[in-house]
Design an enzyme around this catalytic site. Structure first.
Site, PDB file in Angstrom:
ATOM      1  N   LYS A  13       0.821  -1.219   0.000  1.00 30.79           N
ATOM      2  CA  LYS A  13       0.000   0.000   0.000  1.00 30.79           C
ATOM      3  C   LYS A  13       0.852   1.265   0.000  1.00 30.79           C
ATOM      4  O   LYS A  13       0.615   2.168  -0.780  1.00 30.79           O
ATOM      5  CB  LYS A  13      -0.865   0.097   1.274  1.00 30.79           C
ATOM      6  N   ARG A  88      -9.080   1.675   9.166  1.00 32.04           N
ATOM      7  CA  ARG A  88      -8.665   0.323   9.513  1.00 32.04           C
ATOM      8  C   ARG A  88      -9.732  -0.404  10.317  1.00 32.04           C
ATOM      9  O   ARG A  88      -9.538  -1.578  10.642  1.00 32.04           O
ATOM     10  CB  ARG A  88      -7.392   0.393  10.347  1.00 32.04           C
ATOM     11  N   ARG A 125      11.594  -6.440   5.207  1.00 34.41           N
ATOM     12  CA  ARG A 125      11.518  -4.994   4.931  1.00 34.41           C
ATOM     13  C   ARG A 125      12.467  -4.216   5.848  1.00 34.41           C
ATOM     14  O   ARG A 125      12.637  -4.536   7.018  1.00 34.41           O
ATOM     15  CB  ARG A 125      10.080  -4.521   5.180  1.00 34.41           C
ATOM     16  N   ARG A 158      11.809  -1.927  11.259  1.00 35.06           N
ATOM     17  CA  ARG A 158      10.800  -1.372  12.156  1.00 35.06           C
ATOM     18  C   ARG A 158      10.550  -2.374  13.277  1.00 35.06           C
ATOM     19  O   ARG A 158      10.479  -3.575  13.023  1.00 35.06           O
ATOM     20  CB  ARG A 158       9.484  -1.179  11.384  1.00 35.06           C
ATOM     21  N   ARG A 169      -0.190  -8.506  13.762  1.00 36.10           N
ATOM     22  CA  ARG A 169      -0.743  -7.460  12.874  1.00 36.10           C
ATOM     23  C   ARG A 169      -1.639  -8.081  11.810  1.00 36.10           C
ATOM     24  O   ARG A 169      -2.670  -7.510  11.455  1.00 36.10           O
ATOM     25  CB  ARG A 169       0.401  -6.669  12.216  1.00 36.10           C
TER      26      ARG A 169
HETATM   27  P1  AMP Z   1       1.293   0.986   9.128  1.00 31.58           P
HETATM   28  O1  AMP Z   1       2.526   1.753   8.853  1.00 31.58           O
HETATM   29  O2  AMP Z   1       0.109   1.466   8.330  1.00 31.58           O
HETATM   30  O3  AMP Z   1       1.486  -0.511   9.008  1.00 31.58           O
HETATM   31  O4  AMP Z   1       0.918   1.274  10.658  1.00 31.58           O
HETATM   32  C1  AMP Z   1       1.778   0.929  11.711  1.00 31.58           C
HETATM   33  C2  AMP Z   1       1.005   0.853  13.012  1.00 31.58           C
HETATM   34  O5  AMP Z   1       0.424   2.135  13.306  1.00 31.58           O
HETATM   35  C3  AMP Z   1      -0.190  -0.114  13.010  1.00 31.58           C
HETATM   36  O6  AMP Z   1       0.201  -1.443  13.290  1.00 31.58           O
HETATM   37  C4  AMP Z   1      -1.047   0.496  14.133  1.00 31.58           C
HETATM   38  O7  AMP Z   1      -0.514   0.197  15.407  1.00 31.58           O
HETATM   39  C5  AMP Z   1      -0.856   1.982  13.902  1.00 31.58           C
HETATM   40  N1  AMP Z   1      -1.865   2.516  12.951  1.00 31.58           N
HETATM   41  C6  AMP Z   1      -1.631   3.024  11.710  1.00 31.58           C
HETATM   42  N2  AMP Z   1      -2.767   3.414  11.127  1.00 31.58           N
HETATM   43  C7  AMP Z   1      -3.765   3.153  12.012  1.00 31.58           C
HETATM   44  C8  AMP Z   1      -5.169   3.306  11.981  1.00 31.58           C
HETATM   45  N3  AMP Z   1      -5.809   3.812  10.908  1.00 31.58           N
HETATM   46  N4  AMP Z   1      -5.869   2.901  13.067  1.00 31.58           N
HETATM   47  C9  AMP Z   1      -5.257   2.403  14.153  1.00 31.58           C
HETATM   48  N5  AMP Z   1      -3.943   2.212  14.249  1.00 31.58           N
HETATM   49  C10 AMP Z   1      -3.177   2.582  13.187  1.00 31.58           C
END
Ligand code: AMP
Length: 218
Positions: A13, A88, A125, A158, A169
């Site tokens: 994404k 989400r 990654r 990360r 996740r």
């Molecule tokens: P991502 O980089 O999109 O994979 O997000 C990393 C982490 O940030 C996720 O595993 C959540 O802990 C938090 N996070 C990101 N976007 C959201 C969202 N829309 N709602 C809730 N938690 C989020």
């Protein structure tokens, strides 16, 4: 143009949203990036989000909705945006509709990838702590000195990309986020692309969706 990118962690994404945002001149709004910046800067938001993110859980909907409400009010969002990693949960999708009104999202693009591919992609990654540029140990390895090719920042794994957290996740995605596929399908804005293909091939599929959508809007 208001788009949502849906897909599990590791579906690509972020990479695809960045490419599309650049070529269409609209912002890519990644809640994950906003949260990581807050954690790095040690803000009140960052303090709240840090432990939740490290476990691979979701940050509470009210916090995310407020953050998105403020971000979408900024001037650069007038022409449109790509939402990456938001919504989400169904509550977030409903909150978004409250801000924008019904039928404001023109496409929710689902990047479909098998779970085994996701795990191997995420655990290999690596990212730059400063600019967020992503690397993959096998397909696009970081420079030998672990300095980012774009900004010279340090390239790391990360914390939430470790295998144990990744499994959590993916489970959280299935439980909380996958129901959004039906939500947007019912609104007739869901488009599915095959995320197993190469980065360029996935991008071409997305561009076709956007062109088709732009034709319909005109
Ligand atoms: P991502 O980089 O999109 O994979 O997000 C990393 C982490 O940030 C996720 O595993 C959540 O802990 C938090 N996070 C990101 N976007 C959201 C969202 N829309 N709602 C809730 N938690 C989020």
């Amino acid at each position: 143009m208001r788009l949502i990118f849906l897909g599990a962690p590791g579906s690509g994404k972020g990479t695809q949203a960045a490419m599309l945002a650049q070529s269409y001149g609209i912002p890519q709004i990644s809640t994950g990036d906003i949260l990581r910046k807050a954690v790095k800067e040690g803000t009140a938001l960052g303090e709240k989000a840090k432990a939740i993110m490290a476990k691979g859980e979701l940050v509470p909907d009210e916090i995310i909705l407020e953050l998105i409400r403020q971000r979408l009010a900024e001037a650069d969002c007038k022409k449109g945006y790509i939402l990456d990693g938001f919504p989400r949960t169904l509550q977030q999708a409903e909150g978004l509709e409250r801000f924008l009104g019904a039928k404001s999202i023109q496409a929710a693009i689902l990047i479909d990838v098998q779970p085994e591919t996701l795990i191997s992609r995420i655990t290999s990654r690596r990212v730059c702590v400063d600019c967020g540029e992503t690397y993959n140990l096998f397909t696009d390895p970081p420079p030998a000195d672990s300095r980012c090719r774009r900004c010279g920042g340090q390239v790391i794994q990360r914390q939430d990309d470790s295998e144990a957290t990744v499994r959590n996740r993916l489970q959280v995605y299935e439980e909380k986020t996958a129901p959004l596929i039906d939500f947007y399908r019912q609104q007739r804005v869901l488009f599915r692309v095959d995320g197993e293909a190469s980065v360029d091939q996935v991008y071409q599929q997305i561009v076709s969706v956007v062109q088709q959508m732009a034709g319909e809007i005109r």
